[in-house]
Design an enzyme around this catalytic site. Sequence first.
Site, PDB file in Angstrom:
ATOM      1  N   ASP A   1       0.805  -1.225   0.000  1.00 46.43           N
ATOM      2  CA  ASP A   1       0.000   0.000   0.000  1.00 46.43           C
ATOM      3  C   ASP A   1       0.837   1.273   0.000  1.00 46.43           C
ATOM      4  O   ASP A   1       0.323   2.336  -0.351  1.00 46.43           O
ATOM      5  CB  ASP A   1      -0.971  -0.004   1.179  1.00 46.43           C
ATOM      6  CG  ASP A   1      -2.108  -0.995   0.956  1.00 46.43           C
ATOM      7  OD1 ASP A   1      -2.560  -1.127  -0.188  1.00 46.43           O
ATOM      8  OD2 ASP A   1      -2.537  -1.640   1.920  1.00 46.43           O
TER       9      ASP A   1
ATOM     10  N   TYR B   1      -9.399  -0.742   3.346  1.00 43.87           N
ATOM     11  CA  TYR B   1      -8.782  -0.624   4.676  1.00 43.87           C
ATOM     12  C   TYR B   1      -8.405   0.815   5.008  1.00 43.87           C
ATOM     13  O   TYR B   1      -8.082   1.604   4.121  1.00 43.87           O
ATOM     14  CB  TYR B   1      -7.502  -1.454   4.749  1.00 43.87           C
ATOM     15  CG  TYR B   1      -7.689  -2.821   5.380  1.00 43.87           C
ATOM     16  CD1 TYR B   1      -7.944  -2.940   6.741  1.00 43.87           C
ATOM     17  CD2 TYR B   1      -7.611  -3.980   4.624  1.00 43.87           C
ATOM     18  CE1 TYR B   1      -8.121  -4.177   7.335  1.00 43.87           C
ATOM     19  CE2 TYR B   1      -7.787  -5.238   5.211  1.00 43.87           C
ATOM     20  CZ  TYR B   1      -8.034  -5.323   6.563  1.00 43.87           C
ATOM     21  OH  TYR B   1      -8.205  -6.552   7.134  1.00 43.87           O
TER      22      TYR B   1
HETATM   23 CU   LIG Z   1      -6.711  -7.584   8.026  1.00 45.85          CU
END
Ligand SMILES: [Cu+2]
Length: 640
Positions: free
Chosen positions: A301, A385
């Site tokens: 990420d 996320y």
């Molecule tokens: Cu996770």
Amino acid sequence: MAQATTDSPLTSVRHPLAALTADEAGQASRLALAAAGPGTRLVYCALAEPAKREVLAWEGRPLPRQARCVLYERPAGQTWVITVSLDRAGVVRKVLVPDVQPPLMAEEWMADSERIKADPGFRAALARRGITDMSLVQVDPWPASNFGLEIDASGRRLARGVAYLLDGRGSNPYARPVENLVAVADRDTGEVLAIEDGEVVPVPQDPGRYDAASTGELRHLSALQILQPDGPGFSVDDGCLTWGPWQMRVSLHPIEGLVLHQIGYRDQGRLRPIIYRASLSEMVVPYGSTAMNHWWKNAFDAGDVGLGKMANPLELGCECLGEIVYLDAVAVDEDGAASVLPQAVCLHEEDYGVLWMHRDAANQAAETRRSRRMVVSSIATVGNYEYGFFWYFYLDGTIQAEVKLTGIIQTQAVRPGTRASYASPVTPELAGPHHQHLFSFRLDMCLDGPANSVYEVDAVPVPAGPANPYGNAFTVQETLLETESSAQRMAAPERSRSWKIVNHSERNACGEPVGYSLVPTHASAPLLAQPSAAIASRAAFATRHLWVTPARDDEVRAAGEFPNQHPGGAGLPAWTAADRPVNDTGIAVWHTVGVTHFCRPEDFPVMPVEYTGFTLRPAGFFDRNPALDLAPAGPDHCAP
Ligand SMILES: [Cu+2]
């Protein structure tokens, strides 16, 4: 993204590490784009940090101010790094980086999603599942990773797209995954190259809403206010944060997110350097499932996307509570247009309970001091996320890095009554594939000067015998890590293992080298994939808890600068192959922390924060408790 300044500089000469202003970032981006070929897009623009030795030697005279721009020349599929002089408004260097893919751009994510949705084959696969209203379909076009397949060697810029069925506006797409359907697309041409279409699994019905309007009667908490009538106990001047004895520079890098420079502690009138540069060097989320929609998911990420690029504007009372000072950042789009991202970094103080206390048994006299910490934080949203990056500085000299993981898990649709392999049930219709979140923090150490060393410190039981006649004795074993190969280490909680960074030429009152201990409080399992798996070489940093390298300004990213679709071997494994000495020299200490995530029903529909991180504690850096000088808490706080 570069960090904007909320305060005007006090002098016309800015610090060499002062963040780019929006004007500077925009100007540099325009110059870089003008120097590149037609069809080139700006991926990101950041301050070109001057060399560490120049910064450390800086005495107030202006250094050349430069920006470093990463660009993608789409027609040729080429990645350029163009360095621009802001003083002379011209290009200084233009470097072609062969055989790499730069991070994903926001415009690509949107465009690739629409192209996959428009593909007739993809639509037919959806229709086979009864899905025909494309306005309710969301496609997430992930970085494609690299598995050494023919398509990976093609040089194409690739996406692997998976679909979700929305339940109306504002719904949670990850509650309703379309299972066993993956599109492989060329991000440059827009072609859908392959569609993998497997067994049809019904799309889950539960919309998984989590907004306040959808969750029924709300539970209200009693009011809690944090008041500092005198204002915050810290100050910020053009990115330089001062809080009591602590001093550091705070910035937000487009890829690394929060970067702290020149962290120091003023001890008896002397500002003592501790860390030159502290950053998240890379992170990876490898999935441990063999299922069609999940086996290839390996999100880097930072390097694949950019944690500063994805930083949230933070809101008072929501992400941050109390007397807050925010720092803005600068976002630059693919055309090179710069804008301010407001409130991207949050600075505040937090009460942290008792720092130290003692009540004398004889006279009942009690002395208590309260703990407080300075918090520097930023929160990135990357797809499903959220990652919060929090640095804490304590009154006793402790430094802590913490990652807060929240948001929505990756989901796998299952037939009710069945169980998916390599996944845990979260609802009767959904499973969460097993995965890890592994973070590599890089600490360019500077304990009382640039020449530092690292010892591994183990608690060792002593065998019973003449040296241990009562069988109770244990000792401490300190092993100097002299070279890069000997400094690739694993955590060992059964030995209370820590790593002590020292400066051999500076001694404390006990005559020992001054030091700080790196305590692996959340070392977690290292990468669980097999050594033969592609991800093991792509994310080699995650196979060890500790690496130590000579600190070089051009070695800052654990998996190399461009992990997107990289076949592996870059970064730490490549650099450390030379097995350079790491004793009594400038060193970077790399620590892998993480979470091995077996999903729970409680992680759905949105996941309560999970924590990971590490602690750096002074270990003979000070001659005694450095927080003795704190005033006692006021009588209204601490009545006798
Ligand atoms: Cu996770």
